[in-house]
Design a protein around this motif. Structure first.
Motif, PDB file in Angstrom:
ATOM      1  N   GLN A  75       0.936  -1.401   0.446  1.00  0.00           N
ATOM      2  CA  GLN A  75      -0.256   0.086   0.498  1.00  0.00           C
ATOM      3  C   GLN A  75       0.683   1.335  -0.033  1.00  0.00           C
ATOM      4  OE1 GLN A  75      -2.374  -0.186   3.755  1.00  0.00           O
ATOM      5  NE2 GLN A  75      -4.391  -0.596   2.122  1.00  0.00           N
ATOM      6  N   ILE A  76       1.881   1.191   0.929  1.00  0.00           N
ATOM      7  CA  ILE A  76       2.535   2.065   1.008  1.00  0.00           C
ATOM      8  C   ILE A  76       3.539   2.535  -0.171  1.00  0.00           C
ATOM      9  CG2 ILE A  76       4.353   3.844   2.343  1.00  0.00           C
ATOM     10  CD1 ILE A  76       3.408   2.523   4.798  1.00  0.00           C
ATOM     11  N   ILE A  77       3.777   1.579  -0.832  1.00  0.00           N
ATOM     12  CA  ILE A  77       5.231   1.783  -1.987  1.00  0.00           C
ATOM     13  C   ILE A  77       3.822   2.336  -3.129  1.00  0.00           C
ATOM     14  CG2 ILE A  77       5.861   0.441  -3.520  1.00  0.00           C
ATOM     15  CD1 ILE A  77       6.991  -1.666  -1.490  1.00  0.00           C
ATOM     16  N   ASN A  78       2.986   1.862  -3.105  1.00  0.00           N
ATOM     17  CA  ASN A  78       2.115   2.656  -4.117  1.00  0.00           C
ATOM     18  C   ASN A  78       1.739   3.462  -3.653  1.00  0.00           C
ATOM     19  OD1 ASN A  78      -0.212   2.086  -6.653  1.00  0.00           O
ATOM     20  ND2 ASN A  78      -1.358   2.496  -5.034  1.00  0.00           N
ATOM     21  N   ALA A  79       1.733   4.138  -2.689  1.00  0.00           N
ATOM     22  CA  ALA A  79       1.559   6.201  -2.693  1.00  0.00           C
ATOM     23  C   ALA A  79       2.512   6.168  -2.600  1.00  0.00           C
ATOM     24  CB  ALA A  79       0.876   6.075  -0.774  1.00  0.00           C
ATOM     25  N   ILE A  80       3.942   5.854  -2.287  1.00  0.00           N
ATOM     26  CA  ILE A  80       4.768   7.112  -2.188  1.00  0.00           C
ATOM     27  C   ILE A  80       5.451   6.884  -3.649  1.00  0.00           C
ATOM     28  CG2 ILE A  80       4.960   7.005   0.443  1.00  0.00           C
ATOM     29  CD1 ILE A  80       7.329   5.435   0.023  1.00  0.00           C
ATOM     30  N   SER A  81       5.000   6.166  -4.348  1.00  0.00           N
ATOM     31  CA  SER A  81       5.983   5.859  -5.440  1.00  0.00           C
ATOM     32  C   SER A  81       6.524   7.161  -6.620  1.00  0.00           C
ATOM     33  CB  SER A  81       4.946   5.269  -6.751  1.00  0.00           C
ATOM     34  OG  SER A  81       3.954   5.208  -6.988  1.00  0.00           O
ATOM     35  N   GLU A  82       5.300   7.587  -6.638  1.00  0.00           N
ATOM     36  CA  GLU A  82       6.028   9.139  -7.052  1.00  0.00           C
ATOM     37  C   GLU A  82       6.975  10.229  -6.544  1.00  0.00           C
ATOM     38  OE1 GLU A  82       2.142  11.529  -8.548  1.00  0.00           O
ATOM     39  OE2 GLU A  82       1.329   9.482  -9.454  1.00  0.00           O
ATOM     40  N   LEU A  83       6.958   9.661  -4.871  1.00  0.00           N
ATOM     41  CA  LEU A  83       8.274  10.921  -4.560  1.00  0.00           C
ATOM     42  C   LEU A  83       9.777  10.303  -4.970  1.00  0.00           C
ATOM     43  CD1 LEU A  83       5.715  11.165  -1.146  1.00  0.00           C
ATOM     44  CD2 LEU A  83       6.029  12.414  -3.019  1.00  0.00           C
ATOM     45  N   ASP A  84       9.463   8.900  -5.455  1.00  0.00           N
ATOM     46  CA  ASP A  84      10.850   8.670  -5.046  1.00  0.00           C
ATOM     47  C   ASP A  84      11.900   9.735  -6.109  1.00  0.00           C
ATOM     48  OD1 ASP A  84      13.010   6.815  -5.499  1.00  0.00           O
ATOM     49  OD2 ASP A  84      12.626   5.991  -6.777  1.00  0.00           O
ATOM     50  N   ALA A  85      13.569  10.193  -5.539  1.00  0.00           N
ATOM     51  CA  ALA A  85      14.293  11.097  -6.575  1.00  0.00           C
ATOM     52  C   ALA A  85      15.208  10.572  -6.004  1.00  0.00           C
ATOM     53  CB  ALA A  85      13.997  12.102  -5.077  1.00  0.00           C
ATOM     54  N   PRO A  86      16.092  11.111  -7.698  1.00  0.00           N
ATOM     55  CA  PRO A  86      17.478   9.875  -7.284  1.00  0.00           C
ATOM     56  C   PRO A  86      17.930  10.973  -5.871  1.00  0.00           C
ATOM     57  CG  PRO A  86      16.964  11.645  -8.913  1.00  0.00           C
ATOM     58  CD  PRO A  86      15.045  12.130  -8.360  1.00  0.00           C
ATOM     59  N   GLY A  87      18.616   9.812  -6.051  1.00  0.00           N
ATOM     60  CA  GLY A  87      20.531  10.061  -4.084  1.00  0.00           C
ATOM     61  C   GLY A  87      19.085   9.674  -3.421  1.00  0.00           C
ATOM     62  N   THR A  88      17.991   9.163  -3.334  1.00  0.00           N
ATOM     63  CA  THR A  88      17.368   9.115  -1.556  1.00  0.00           C
ATOM     64  C   THR A  88      16.600   7.497  -1.692  1.00  0.00           C
ATOM     65  OG1 THR A  88      14.890   9.289  -3.104  1.00  0.00           O
ATOM     66  CG2 THR A  88      16.858  10.833  -1.847  1.00  0.00           C
ATOM     67  N   SER A  89      16.714   6.874  -0.817  1.00  0.00           N
ATOM     68  CA  SER A  89      15.931   5.575  -1.011  1.00  0.00           C
ATOM     69  C   SER A  89      14.790   6.049   0.752  1.00  0.00           C
ATOM     70  CB  SER A  89      16.353   5.029  -0.198  1.00  0.00           C
ATOM     71  OG  SER A  89      15.825   3.421  -0.391  1.00  0.00           O
ATOM     72  N   VAL A  90      13.366   5.938   0.479  1.00  0.00           N
ATOM     73  CA  VAL A  90      12.597   5.215   2.046  1.00  0.00           C
ATOM     74  C   VAL A  90      12.656   3.352   2.134  1.00  0.00           C
ATOM     75  CG1 VAL A  90      10.321   5.194   2.873  1.00  0.00           C
ATOM     76  CG2 VAL A  90      10.928   6.964   1.091  1.00  0.00           C
ATOM     77  N   VAL A  91      12.769   3.875   3.857  1.00  0.00           N
ATOM     78  CA  VAL A  91      14.051   2.603   3.872  1.00  0.00           C
ATOM     79  C   VAL A  91      13.605   2.556   5.382  1.00  0.00           C
ATOM     80  CG1 VAL A  91      15.578   0.794   5.366  1.00  0.00           C
ATOM     81  CG2 VAL A  91      16.108   2.613   3.001  1.00  0.00           C
ATOM     82  N   VAL A  92      12.811   1.006   5.733  1.00  0.00           N
ATOM     83  CA  VAL A  92      12.042   0.891   7.046  1.00  0.00           C
ATOM     84  C   VAL A  92      12.702  -0.438   7.157  1.00  0.00           C
ATOM     85  CG1 VAL A  92       9.283   1.195   5.814  1.00  0.00           C
ATOM     86  CG2 VAL A  92      10.040  -1.335   5.540  1.00  0.00           C
ATOM     87  N   THR A  93      12.605   0.168   9.327  1.00  0.00           N
ATOM     88  CA  THR A  93      13.456  -0.864   9.638  1.00  0.00           C
ATOM     89  C   THR A  93      11.947  -1.620  10.799  1.00  0.00           C
ATOM     90  OG1 THR A  93      13.738   1.079  11.570  1.00  0.00           O
ATOM     91  CG2 THR A  93      15.341  -0.129   9.648  1.00  0.00           C
ATOM     92  N   GLY A  94      12.535  -2.029  12.447  1.00  0.00           N
ATOM     93  CA  GLY A  94      11.531  -2.581  13.035  1.00  0.00           C
ATOM     94  C   GLY A  94      10.688  -3.492  12.688  1.00  0.00           C
ATOM     95  N   SER A  95       9.839  -4.015  13.015  1.00  0.00           N
ATOM     96  CA  SER A  95       8.530  -4.610  12.944  1.00  0.00           C
ATOM     97  C   SER A  95       7.932  -5.201  11.185  1.00  0.00           C
ATOM     98  CB  SER A  95       7.373  -4.682  13.835  1.00  0.00           C
ATOM     99  OG  SER A  95       7.105  -3.538  13.795  1.00  0.00           O
ATOM    100  N   VAL A  96       8.381  -4.024  10.834  1.00  0.00           N
ATOM    101  CA  VAL A  96       7.829  -3.845   9.323  1.00  0.00           C
ATOM    102  C   VAL A  96       8.896  -4.061   8.616  1.00  0.00           C
ATOM    103  CG1 VAL A  96       8.343  -1.427   9.136  1.00  0.00           C
ATOM    104  CG2 VAL A  96       7.215  -2.328   7.591  1.00  0.00           C
ATOM    105  N   GLY A  97      10.323  -4.106   8.877  1.00  0.00           N
ATOM    106  CA  GLY A  97      11.630  -4.790   8.196  1.00  0.00           C
ATOM    107  C   GLY A  97      11.601  -5.841   8.510  1.00  0.00           C
ATOM    108  N   ARG A  98      11.386  -6.422   9.701  1.00  0.00           N
ATOM    109  CA  ARG A  98      11.811  -7.813   9.787  1.00  0.00           C
ATOM    110  C   ARG A  98      10.246  -8.899   9.426  1.00  0.00           C
ATOM    111  NH1 ARG A  98      12.860  -5.754  14.511  1.00  0.00           N
ATOM    112  NH2 ARG A  98       9.993  -6.990  15.444  1.00  0.00           N
ATOM    113  N   GLY A  99       9.123  -7.962   9.362  1.00  0.00           N
ATOM    114  CA  GLY A  99       8.127  -8.958   8.363  1.00  0.00           C
ATOM    115  C   GLY A  99       7.248  -9.111   9.126  1.00  0.00           C
ATOM    116  N   GLU A 100       7.339  -8.372  10.856  1.00  0.00           N
ATOM    117  CA  GLU A 100       6.798  -8.773  11.899  1.00  0.00           C
ATOM    118  C   GLU A 100       5.923  -7.748  12.107  1.00  0.00           C
ATOM    119  OE1 GLU A 100       9.262  -9.856  15.082  1.00  0.00           O
ATOM    120  OE2 GLU A 100      10.573 -10.834  13.087  1.00  0.00           O
ATOM    121  N   LEU A 101       5.023  -6.684  11.181  1.00  0.00           N
ATOM    122  CA  LEU A 101       3.603  -6.216  11.733  1.00  0.00           C
ATOM    123  C   LEU A 101       2.618  -7.046  12.491  1.00  0.00           C
ATOM    124  CD1 LEU A 101       4.263  -3.063  10.967  1.00  0.00           C
ATOM    125  CD2 LEU A 101       2.856  -3.512   9.243  1.00  0.00           C
ATOM    126  N   THR A 102       2.804  -6.218  13.394  1.00  0.00           N
ATOM    127  CA  THR A 102       1.696  -6.513  14.673  1.00  0.00           C
ATOM    128  C   THR A 102       0.232  -5.075  14.499  1.00  0.00           C
ATOM    129  OG1 THR A 102       2.254  -5.603  16.524  1.00  0.00           O
ATOM    130  CG2 THR A 102       2.683  -7.881  15.914  1.00  0.00           C
TER     131      THR A 102
END
Length: 350
Positions: free
Chosen positions: A33-60
């Motif tokens: 969902q969020i990838i689709n929503a921020i796809s147009e916000l992508d810019a050279p030299g940047t990366s939106v990175v997630v960590t924590g429970s979402v980065g581990r695949g353990e979202l509750t």
């Protein structure tokens, strides 16, 4: 969902681990969902990175959503505007946002992650971002940039920290600099837990204590397995490389490949040959994830005080599961796999 080590272990153990499976599915859906929503916000030299429970695949249902706008290259005021736009989108889907420490949820420069490793300029905040980037991160945009920053970090850890050549000519497959920082981060997490509880008058004590026993400990285990991976697997292209400089680059690349594997998958792959140990570890961790996803239990858990904990059924039930998780880890490292036993005894303390 791809067939991976957790799925293999689940079949071998004839277990469902429904809380872990649901959390992974929930993570995939939310990330899409969020990838689709921020796809147009992508810019050279940047990366939106997630960590924590979402980065581990353990979202509750009660998880924070930890993210950062990783910037690599020339500083640009527009990056702040971009970070605010990303925050607005993320908050729309996930109002809880990042955790209260302000480590995530904004701009992060690769400069500090790469150049301020150890030493007086390496703050707890910088150490946290760097280790989580290596062990539990996922890129929502700019995936090549995330990988490039990780590779540059590993150049510092592996290529630039050259070991003293052995008289026998044997290669050293252990990245000692990285291993020391993984151990340092685990000890820092434990110390910070005590510090935060003092500063916050033990508010949220029980849930933080339990996370330290499960997800934080899992991260430490994943870090150890990452550092030990080349020694344990001894891939042919590393063993046969005669040139030291080339060997260190290949070792760095090999470790980089490990950064795309989630901590639970990393653990599952190592415990696959030992199903009884796998059951103990993943039964316990599934109970932890299930408790965090139960809103009534989590709400109750967040209010348990230090003084009330010994008599609280919710806390003690998870505490018993944490003992099983700890015992399973000790069995894996000390009793089952002779390679792990040798490495942890030789490198884990002294």
């Amino acid at each position: 969902m791809p067939d991976d080590s957790i799925d293999q272990l689940r079949r071998v153990c004839s277990r469902e681990w429904s809380a872990i499976r649901s959390a992974r599915q929930r993570t995939d859906e939310k990330v899409a969902q969020i990838i689709n929503a921020i796809s147009e916000l992508d810019a050279p030299g940047t990366s939106v990175v997630v960590t924590g429970s979402v980065g581990r695949g353990e979202l509750t249902s009660g998880s924070d959503f930890d993210w950062m706008l990783l910037v690599d290259g020339e500083s640009n005021p527009d990056h702040f505007v971009l970070a605010q736009a990303v925050k607005k989108v993320v908050d729309g889907y996930y109002p809880k946002g990042p955790g209260p420490t302000a480590v995530f949820g904004g701009l992060v420069s690769s400069h500090d992650l790469v150049h301020h490793i150890a030493g007086t300029r390496d703050t707890n905040e910088n150490l946290t971002r760097r280790i989580l980037l290596l062990l539990e991160s996922k890129a929502l945009t700019g995936s090549p940039l995330r990988e490039r920053v990780i590779r540059n970090i590993l150049v510092r850890y592996v290529v630039r920290d050259r070991p003293v050549p052995s008289r026998s000519g044997n290669r050293n497959f252990i990245p000692h600099f990285l291993l020391n920082d993984v151990v340092r981060y685990w000890r820092t997490m434990a110390s910070d837990f005590a510090s935060k509880m003092w500063e916050r008058n033990n508010q949220g004590w029980a849930i933080r204590n339990t996370k330290l026993r499960f997800s934080r400990k899992l991260l430490f285990v994943a870090g150890l397995l990452t550092c030990f991976s080349a020694e344990m697997e001894t891939p042919n292209h590393l063993s046969s490389e005669d040139d030291e400089s080339r060997f260190l680059v290949l070792l760095s690349d090999f470790i980089c490949d490990q950064t795309s594997v989630s901590p639970l998958n990393k653990l599952a792959s190592k415990v696959l040959p030992y199903p009884a140990c796998g059951e103990k570890l993943f039964d316990a961790y599934d109970a932890f994830v299930a408790a965090l996803n139960d809103e009534s239990l989590r709400s109750r858990f967040e209010t348990v005080t230090f003084e009330a904990a010994p008599a609280d059924d919710t806390y003690n039930r998870l505490r018993e599961h944490s003992h099983s998780f700890r015992n399973g880890i000790e069995e894996l490292f000390f009793d089952h796999d002779p390679r792990l036993s040798r490495l942890i005894r030789r490198l884990g303390v002294f």
